[in-house]
Design a protein around this motif. Structure first.
Motif, PDB file in Angstrom:
ATOM      1  N   THR A 173     -50.916  40.933 -79.843  1.00  0.00           N
ATOM      2  CA  THR A 173     -50.045  42.015 -79.361  1.00  0.00           C
ATOM      3  C   THR A 173     -48.592  41.546 -79.310  1.00  0.00           C
ATOM      4  OG1 THR A 173     -50.329  41.474 -76.996  1.00  0.00           O
ATOM      5  CG2 THR A 173     -51.917  42.998 -77.970  1.00  0.00           C
TER       6      THR A 173
ATOM      7  N   TYR B 140     -56.140  49.422 -75.426  1.00  0.00           N
ATOM      8  CA  TYR B 140     -55.124  49.585 -74.386  1.00  0.00           C
ATOM      9  C   TYR B 140     -53.737  49.313 -74.975  1.00  0.00           C
ATOM     10  CZ  TYR B 140     -55.822  44.448 -73.800  1.00  0.00           C
ATOM     11  OH  TYR B 140     -55.950  43.091 -73.982  1.00  0.00           O
TER      12      TYR B 140
ATOM     13  N   ASP C 164     -51.680  47.449 -83.606  1.00  0.00           N
ATOM     14  CA  ASP C 164     -50.777  48.200 -84.486  1.00  0.00           C
ATOM     15  C   ASP C 164     -49.383  47.572 -84.521  1.00  0.00           C
ATOM     16  OD1 ASP C 164     -52.773  49.612 -82.986  1.00  0.00           O
ATOM     17  OD2 ASP C 164     -52.136  51.460 -83.954  1.00  0.00           O
TER      18      ASP C 164
ATOM     19  N   VAL D 232     -56.048  45.957 -85.574  1.00  0.00           N
ATOM     20  CA  VAL D 232     -56.312  45.049 -84.447  1.00  0.00           C
ATOM     21  C   VAL D 232     -55.267  45.250 -83.352  1.00  0.00           C
ATOM     22  CG1 VAL D 232     -56.324  42.620 -83.754  1.00  0.00           C
ATOM     23  CG2 VAL D 232     -57.565  43.343 -85.802  1.00  0.00           C
TER      24      VAL D 232
ATOM     25  N   ALA E 252     -63.759  38.148 -76.883  1.00  0.00           N
ATOM     26  CA  ALA E 252     -62.880  38.400 -75.732  1.00  0.00           C
ATOM     27  C   ALA E 252     -62.602  37.112 -74.964  1.00  0.00           C
ATOM     28  CB  ALA E 252     -63.501  39.452 -74.817  1.00  0.00           C
TER      29      ALA E 252
ATOM     30  N   ARG F 271     -42.995  44.978 -85.138  1.00  0.00           N
ATOM     31  CA  ARG F 271     -42.609  46.386 -85.126  1.00  0.00           C
ATOM     32  C   ARG F 271     -41.092  46.509 -84.924  1.00  0.00           C
ATOM     33  NH1 ARG F 271     -45.310  51.044 -84.352  1.00  0.00           N
ATOM     34  NH2 ARG F 271     -47.152  50.103 -83.447  1.00  0.00           N
TER      35      ARG F 271
ATOM     36  N   MET G 153     -45.755  43.446 -81.546  1.00  0.00           N
ATOM     37  CA  MET G 153     -44.547  44.066 -80.990  1.00  0.00           C
ATOM     38  C   MET G 153     -43.285  43.495 -81.628  1.00  0.00           C
ATOM     39  SD  MET G 153     -45.393  44.797 -76.991  1.00  0.00           S
ATOM     40  CE  MET G 153     -46.160  43.275 -76.505  1.00  0.00           C
TER      41      MET G 153
ATOM     42  N   GLN H 213     -52.374  39.243 -75.083  1.00  0.00           N
ATOM     43  CA  GLN H 213     -52.993  38.470 -76.156  1.00  0.00           C
ATOM     44  C   GLN H 213     -51.969  38.268 -77.255  1.00  0.00           C
ATOM     45  OE1 GLN H 213     -56.013  40.714 -78.444  1.00  0.00           O
ATOM     46  NE2 GLN H 213     -56.198  42.041 -76.673  1.00  0.00           N
TER      47      GLN H 213
ATOM     48  N   ILE I 116     -50.984  56.117 -79.138  1.00  0.00           N
ATOM     49  CA  ILE I 116     -49.861  55.249 -79.498  1.00  0.00           C
ATOM     50  C   ILE I 116     -48.757  56.049 -80.192  1.00  0.00           C
ATOM     51  CG2 ILE I 116     -50.918  54.525 -81.691  1.00  0.00           C
ATOM     52  CD1 ILE I 116     -49.598  51.749 -81.144  1.00  0.00           C
TER      53      ILE I 116
ATOM     54  N   MET J 240     -60.699  43.213 -69.951  1.00  0.00           N
ATOM     55  CA  MET J 240     -60.036  44.444 -70.361  1.00  0.00           C
ATOM     56  C   MET J 240     -61.012  45.341 -71.121  1.00  0.00           C
ATOM     57  SD  MET J 240     -56.970  43.797 -69.257  1.00  0.00           S
ATOM     58  CE  MET J 240     -55.998  45.133 -69.994  1.00  0.00           C
TER      59      MET J 240
ATOM     60  N   ILE K 191     -60.131  35.073 -76.972  1.00  0.00           N
ATOM     61  CA  ILE K 191     -58.792  35.689 -76.858  1.00  0.00           C
ATOM     62  C   ILE K 191     -58.166  35.318 -75.517  1.00  0.00           C
ATOM     63  CG2 ILE K 191     -57.582  37.899 -76.582  1.00  0.00           C
ATOM     64  CD1 ILE K 191     -59.529  39.095 -78.642  1.00  0.00           C
TER      65      ILE K 191
ATOM     66  N   LEU L 294     -48.346  46.105 -69.652  1.00  0.00           N
ATOM     67  CA  LEU L 294     -49.285  47.137 -70.081  1.00  0.00           C
ATOM     68  C   LEU L 294     -48.568  48.483 -69.996  1.00  0.00           C
ATOM     69  CD1 LEU L 294     -52.366  45.814 -68.133  1.00  0.00           C
ATOM     70  CD2 LEU L 294     -52.280  46.105 -70.616  1.00  0.00           C
TER      71      LEU L 294
ATOM     72  N   MET M 220     -49.753  48.124 -74.972  1.00  0.00           N
ATOM     73  CA  MET M 220     -48.838  47.141 -74.389  1.00  0.00           C
ATOM     74  C   MET M 220     -47.433  47.420 -74.894  1.00  0.00           C
ATOM     75  SD  MET M 220     -50.827  43.551 -74.104  1.00  0.00           S
ATOM     76  CE  MET M 220     -50.031  43.244 -72.535  1.00  0.00           C
ATOM     77  N   GLY M 221     -46.454  47.072 -74.077  1.00  0.00           N
ATOM     78  CA  GLY M 221     -45.074  47.299 -74.468  1.00  0.00           C
ATOM     79  C   GLY M 221     -44.172  46.146 -74.083  1.00  0.00           C
TER      80      GLY M 221
ATOM     81  N   TYR N  53     -43.853  48.161 -78.938  1.00  0.00           N
ATOM     82  CA  TYR N  53     -45.150  48.508 -78.355  1.00  0.00           C
ATOM     83  C   TYR N  53     -46.253  48.266 -79.367  1.00  0.00           C
ATOM     84  CZ  TYR N  53     -44.291  52.641 -81.159  1.00  0.00           C
ATOM     85  OH  TYR N  53     -44.012  53.455 -82.211  1.00  0.00           O
ATOM     86  N   THR N  54     -47.480  48.200 -78.867  1.00  0.00           N
ATOM     87  CA  THR N  54     -48.638  48.072 -79.746  1.00  0.00           C
ATOM     88  C   THR N  54     -49.862  48.582 -78.994  1.00  0.00           C
ATOM     89  OG1 THR N  54     -49.885  46.562 -81.187  1.00  0.00           O
ATOM     90  CG2 THR N  54     -49.244  45.712 -79.045  1.00  0.00           C
ATOM     91  N   CYS N  55     -50.967  48.634 -79.722  1.00  0.00           N
ATOM     92  CA  CYS N  55     -52.236  49.013 -79.100  1.00  0.00           C
ATOM     93  C   CYS N  55     -53.248  47.918 -79.399  1.00  0.00           C
ATOM     94  CB  CYS N  55     -52.717  50.346 -79.663  1.00  0.00           C
ATOM     95  SG  CYS N  55     -54.317  50.842 -78.983  1.00  0.00           S
ATOM     96  N   ALA N  56     -53.762  47.291 -78.352  1.00  0.00           N
ATOM     97  CA  ALA N  56     -54.789  46.257 -78.535  1.00  0.00           C
ATOM     98  C   ALA N  56     -56.125  46.950 -78.768  1.00  0.00           C
ATOM     99  CB  ALA N  56     -54.849  45.360 -77.309  1.00  0.00           C
ATOM    100  N   ARG N  57     -56.682  46.747 -79.961  1.00  0.00           N
ATOM    101  CA  ARG N  57     -57.948  47.408 -80.321  1.00  0.00           C
ATOM    102  C   ARG N  57     -59.144  46.517 -80.031  1.00  0.00           C
ATOM    103  NH1 ARG N  57     -56.403  52.707 -82.118  1.00  0.00           N
ATOM    104  NH2 ARG N  57     -54.230  52.436 -82.741  1.00  0.00           N
ATOM    105  N   VAL N  58     -58.879  45.229 -79.800  1.00  0.00           N
ATOM    106  CA  VAL N  58     -59.927  44.274 -79.440  1.00  0.00           C
ATOM    107  C   VAL N  58     -59.567  43.765 -78.047  1.00  0.00           C
ATOM    108  CG1 VAL N  58     -61.078  42.112 -80.085  1.00  0.00           C
ATOM    109  CG2 VAL N  58     -60.151  43.606 -81.864  1.00  0.00           C
ATOM    110  N   PRO N  59     -60.491  43.812 -77.101  1.00  0.00           N
ATOM    111  CA  PRO N  59     -60.094  43.474 -75.731  1.00  0.00           C
ATOM    112  C   PRO N  59     -60.022  41.977 -75.476  1.00  0.00           C
ATOM    113  CG  PRO N  59     -62.421  44.013 -75.775  1.00  0.00           C
ATOM    114  CD  PRO N  59     -61.914  44.213 -77.181  1.00  0.00           C
ATOM    115  N   SER N  60     -59.125  41.582 -74.571  1.00  0.00           N
ATOM    116  CA  SER N  60     -59.202  40.259 -73.966  1.00  0.00           C
ATOM    117  C   SER N  60     -60.207  40.366 -72.824  1.00  0.00           C
ATOM    118  CB  SER N  60     -57.826  39.845 -73.445  1.00  0.00           C
ATOM    119  OG  SER N  60     -57.885  38.545 -72.899  1.00  0.00           O
TER     120      SER N  60
END
Lengths: 389, 157
Positions: free
Chosen positions: A146, B93, A202, A200, A123, A153, A150, A143, B116, B89, A126, B109, B95-96, B79-86
């Motif tokens: 992400t 969570y 999506d 990690v 963390a 996607r 995005m 991060q 998701i 956080m 990151i 956020l 993000m878009g 959009y996405t989903c952060a599976r590892v936190p900064s």
């Protein structure tokens, strides 16, 4: 501007080295480059040292270059400390190149080094990486994975690129990394392994994203005239080194022409070539599948045609335009300051014919693209260099 | 009971403190007032940007932009989903990437849906001011967007 060349390169292997500091990593790369050039260290007149996150990660601020060079026995010269997000390594190279090309000095050393890996605290790494953006963003959970997740996607939705296309970029680059002794990841993954690795951000899985790696690289830059006097090494000519920060556009990262394209167009023009003349390229795949979009932005193909280059093998080592033969950011590793130097080392080895199992058939012209950082929802620093023999 | 609870709270005051990301949004001063993001508008070319800037990035002239309130609703570009936190956080969570009707595109956020699969490119989202992270044990207050719920949120800006 006079003709300049790279006459020596050196790397410290990329990976996790919690026991090593900035000095330990750098000294290996620096002395490897000096030995590779076959010159005396006393020939080096000026030094540029690139490091971006040393202050945050190690606590060493302000005089990193001096600290590294003093340890190496190379003090007493002009030293310039440079940083520019993921483009930090190329920032050092460009500075060193300008010193020589301008005629100010004959021989310059460019160094790039970074420590990224913090045991049991991903963390923090990151967050340190996320500071390559505006503070408001890095404080709000931003991060880089992400950001790329995005973007990809939206690209998939727009052009019909598939998850398999994304995975197959990793298949290509991980094969290249598996035969690169300097790479962080040395395993060739199958598409199934890539898609089945844990999510990690999506749709990006673990194997699509760079792991936190430490590393260092160095290059000796010399005027072409002096190169012939100092060494019997084949000089690799630096045709140009273009650089720019993104100019505002309403949708930033999503708008055309993208900053990478503007930078690449300028590089092609300065080198007097077109993308069809490139024989090998190292590009900034900070999330590995971003390579698909980079193909388009660097004009290797048209809009929406990125996946085609992966599907038909164009960018494999045995294809017509091999890309990221080193493994690229995601596989070789992406310690910010060191990355640009590793890209340059790879194309120098390729142009000299010294890339071993990764050797591309008789390359003459190479591109290095290095970029990173986000400001105003677009790239903060983009570098494109062309090299030839 | 009430007394013992309040003395407990006094022993742990740090968690109550909040820090706000400055200059990005307007916090409602009275009930019924809505929060909004603060952008900048160029009085020469009309460009609207977020986050706010002092000078217009297109005109490149020495004429400060004006602060403007931005629409509370926008569209989700990706959009996405952060599976590892900064740091600061808690993962996962969401993000878009958000488009506002005035023009700005930016990262935010996403709140309101933890799944998701409930997110879609092009869906309507609306502003929410909320805790977004923790810094040195304090809550950090910032902006998020959330999917507009059918029959809620109304038509007002």
């Amino acid at each position: 501007m006079r003709d300049t060349a790279i006459i020596g390169v050196g790397l410290h292997p990329f990976g996790k080295y919690p026991e090593k500091g900035l000095r330990d990593l750098s000294r290996v790369a620096i002395w490897e480059a000096i030995k590779d050039a076959g010159i005396s260290a006393k020939n080096i007149q000026v030094v540029y040292v690139g490091n971006a996150l040393g202050g945050l990660i190690t606590g060493q601020e302000a005089v990193r270059g001096q600290v590294i060079l003093e340890d190496c026995g190379l003090g007493g010269r002009p030293v310039v400390n440079t940083e520019n997000a993921c483009g930090t390594g190329l920032a050092a190279v460009r500075g060193a190149w300008l010193e020589v090309a301008s005629g100010m000095y004959d021989v310059a050393l460019a160094v790039g080094v970074e420590k990224m890996f913090i045991p049991h605290n991903t963390a923090k790494s990151i967050r340190a990486l996320a500071t390559c953006s505006e503070i408001e963003l890095s404080r709000s959970g931003f991060q880089y994975v992400t950001y790329y997740a995005m973007r990809l996607r939206a690209y998939m939705e727009q052009y019909g690129a598939t998850l398999t296309d994304l995975a197959n970029v990793v298949v290509k680059n991980s094969y290249n990394g598996s035969i690169n002794p300097y790479a962080h990841r040395r395993t060739a993954f199958t598409a199934e392994e890539v898609l089945n690795s844990r999510m990690v951000a999506d749709p990006l899985t673990l194997y699509m994203c760079p792991a936190m790696a430490d590393g260092a690289g160095a290059a000796i830059i010399c005027s072409m005239d002096m190169a012939k006097k100092l060494t019997s090494r084949l000089p690799v000519k630096i045709d140009c080194c273009t650089f720019r920060a993104a100019k505002f556009s309403p949708h930033g990262e999503y708008d055309d022409p993208h900053t990478f394209t503007l930078c690449a167009q300028e590089a092609y023009e300065k080198a007097g070539i077109g993308p069809e003349d490139l024989d090998v390229a190292e590009v900034a795949d900070a999330a590995i599948p971003m390579e698909l979009i980079l193909y388009e932005r660097l004009l290797f193909c048209g809009k929406g045609e990125g996946p085609k280059l992966i599907r038909d093998g164009t960018t494999r080592i045995d294809g017509s335009l091999p890309v990221n033969t080193s493994g690229g950011f995601g596989i070789r590793g992406h310690p910010l300051g060191a990355t640009g130097l590793a890209e340059i080392a790879e194309v120098v080895w390729q142009l000299r014919g010294e890339a071993g199992p990764r050797q591309v058939a008789n390359p003459k012209v190479a591109m290095v693209h290095d970029s990173g950082g986000v400001v105003g929802y677009d790239t903060a620093a983009c570098y494109v260099s062309i090299f030839s023999k | 009971m009430a007394n013992s609870r309040s003395s407990e709270a006094e022993c742990q005051p740090a968690k109550k403190e909040t820090r706000v990301l400055e200059g990005l949004f307007h916090l409602p001063a009275s009930p019924g007032e809505q929060p909004y993001l603060i952008g900048s508008k160029c009085s020469v070319c009309g460009l609207v940007v977020f986050p706010k800037r002092t000078f217009c990035p297109v005109c490149e002239i020495d004429k400060p932009m004006d602060e403007v309130p931005l629409s509370r609703k926008g569209k989700l570009v990706s959009y996405t989903c952060a599976r590892v936190p900064s740091e600061g956080m808690t993962a996962p969570y969401l993000m878009g990437t958000i488009d506002l009707p005035e023009g700005p595109r930016f990262i935010s956020l996403i709140a309101g849906e933890q799944d998701i699969n409930a997110l879609k490119i092009g869906m309507e989202v609306e502003l929410l001011i909320d805790k977004i992270a923790e810094e040195e044990g304090h809550d950090l207050i910032g902006y998020k967007f959330q999917p507009v719920k059918k029959g809620q949120g109304g038509d007002h800006k």
